[in-house]
Design a protein around this motif. Sequence first.
Motif, short mmCIF file in Angstrom:
data_model
loop_
_atom_site.label_atom_id
_atom_site.label_comp_id
_atom_site.label_asym_id
_atom_site.label_seq_id
_atom_site.Cartn_x
_atom_site.Cartn_y
_atom_site.Cartn_z
N GLN A 102 -5.04 -35.30 -29.97
CA GLN A 102 -3.62 -35.01 -29.82
C GLN A 102 -3.36 -34.27 -28.51
OE1 GLN A 102 -1.91 -32.87 -33.06
NE2 GLN A 102 0.17 -33.22 -32.41
N ARG A 103 -4.25 -33.39 -28.12
CA ARG A 103 -4.08 -32.67 -26.87
C ARG A 103 -4.32 -33.59 -25.68
NH1 ARG A 103 -6.64 -28.98 -30.10
NH2 ARG A 103 -8.69 -29.52 -29.31
N ALA A 104 -5.25 -34.55 -25.82
CA ALA A 104 -5.59 -35.42 -24.71
C ALA A 104 -4.53 -36.48 -24.46
CB ALA A 104 -6.94 -36.08 -24.98
N LEU A 105 -3.79 -36.87 -25.50
CA LEU A 105 -2.85 -37.97 -25.38
C LEU A 105 -1.53 -37.58 -24.73
CD1 LEU A 105 -3.31 -39.58 -28.92
CD2 LEU A 105 -4.16 -40.47 -26.75
N CYS A 162 -5.35 -45.87 -24.57
CA CYS A 162 -5.83 -46.22 -23.23
C CYS A 162 -5.15 -45.45 -22.09
CB CYS A 162 -5.61 -47.72 -22.98
SG CYS A 162 -6.48 -48.79 -24.14
N ARG A 163 -3.99 -44.89 -22.33
CA ARG A 163 -3.20 -44.38 -21.21
C ARG A 163 -3.68 -43.02 -20.72
NH1 ARG A 163 2.64 -42.37 -23.59
NH2 ARG A 163 1.95 -40.38 -24.45
N ILE A 164 -3.21 -42.66 -19.53
CA ILE A 164 -3.47 -41.34 -18.95
C ILE A 164 -2.17 -40.81 -18.35
CG2 ILE A 164 -5.91 -41.75 -18.45
CD1 ILE A 164 -5.10 -42.39 -15.57
N SER A 165 -2.11 -39.51 -18.16
CA SER A 165 -0.95 -38.89 -17.55
C SER A 165 -0.96 -39.12 -16.03
CB SER A 165 -0.94 -37.39 -17.84
OG SER A 165 0.01 -36.73 -17.01
N ILE A 166 0.08 -39.76 -15.53
CA ILE A 166 0.18 -40.00 -14.09
C ILE A 166 0.30 -38.68 -13.34
CG2 ILE A 166 1.64 -41.03 -12.28
CD1 ILE A 166 2.37 -43.22 -14.33
N ARG A 225 10.96 -44.12 -13.62
CA ARG A 225 9.51 -43.95 -13.48
C ARG A 225 8.91 -43.30 -14.73
NH1 ARG A 225 6.43 -39.59 -11.93
NH2 ARG A 225 4.47 -40.03 -10.84
N PRO A 226 7.80 -43.84 -15.23
CA PRO A 226 7.16 -43.25 -16.40
C PRO A 226 6.27 -42.07 -16.03
CG PRO A 226 5.94 -45.17 -15.73
CD PRO A 226 7.14 -45.08 -14.81
N ARG A 227 5.93 -41.24 -17.01
CA ARG A 227 5.00 -40.14 -16.79
C ARG A 227 3.57 -40.51 -17.18
NH1 ARG A 227 5.38 -36.07 -19.89
NH2 ARG A 227 6.99 -36.73 -21.35
N GLU A 276 9.64 -39.78 -22.08
CA GLU A 276 8.64 -40.11 -21.07
C GLU A 276 9.23 -40.64 -19.77
OE1 GLU A 276 5.67 -42.57 -22.91
OE2 GLU A 276 5.19 -41.05 -24.42
N ARG A 277 10.54 -40.92 -19.74
CA ARG A 277 11.15 -41.45 -18.52
C ARG A 277 12.32 -40.62 -18.02
NH1 ARG A 277 9.44 -47.00 -16.81
NH2 ARG A 277 7.93 -47.64 -18.38
N ILE A 278 12.95 -39.84 -18.88
CA ILE A 278 14.09 -39.02 -18.46
C ILE A 278 13.75 -37.55 -18.56
CG2 ILE A 278 16.50 -38.40 -18.93
CD1 ILE A 278 17.00 -41.23 -19.84
#
Length: 274
Positions: free
Chosen positions: A80-83, A257-261, A198-200, A140-142
């Motif tokens: 949960q912390r990593a996502l 699969c995702r990561i924080s940009i 733009r997404p985060r 995640e976008r606004i």
Amino acid sequence: MNTRENLRLHTRIMLGLTLLCAVVLFFVPAIPQPLAYHQFADRRTLIGIPNFLDVVSGTLFLAAGLYGLKLLFDPRNGRQRALFEARQESIAYTQFFAASLLTCFGSGYYHLAPDNASLVWDRLPMTLMFASLLSIVISERISQRAGLILLPFLTLLGIFSVYHWHQTELAGAGDLRLYLLVQFFPAILILYMIFFLRPRYSRANRFGWIIAIYALAKVAEFFDREIFELQQWVSGHTIKHMLAAVAISVLAGMLRCRISINRVQNAKNELDRY
């Protein structure tokens, strides 16, 4: 135009679209629930269960929801912390996957004996998913704060849309307009945000996949009888359940699969200092 001004512009456009849609909806005549909606093509009874495939295919929502919740609350490595960049971002995702579990039971209950009364329990958990998905994309976008604040209001609006429809049906003047708005308008806003904001996080194009798969599910639902008569094995409505469960699984897979940009960019900036 800088990022903040761009964000404000597109936020105002979306608010304008929402207001316009609400005004148009006000002038559209009330839309009752067609009774023919409950006449599904595949009415076969197997092992004593009527409408067998439409009933049991709802278990796919259970599987997809459990998969998503496992990713959110994996006790082995604190995923949960990593996502997420912030823990509170998991709230909307938790509601989404929990609502998927409820959809399994609501859908199964409805398809055992389809009518307007049982349809309430099929639609209620789906409105929870519509609300949470829109909240997620807004967050995640606004603005993470805006998404979190809007979640309970969007959820209550979804619940009220089903209540309003059911009460108007009982009064003999069924009105689906608000429920249809709750079901379809979030997809329009999500697609707008996908194209212009733009997404985060990485893998953010998966939200577009989710909308596309759900659109295919609605097409399968519309051609329920035609699909069943074509091969006499599985109906369009059963395929709708399958595709909708795939869409939920796509969201879970994106989380895995995702990561924080922002985190990647911050790490890159730190390395550039040396």
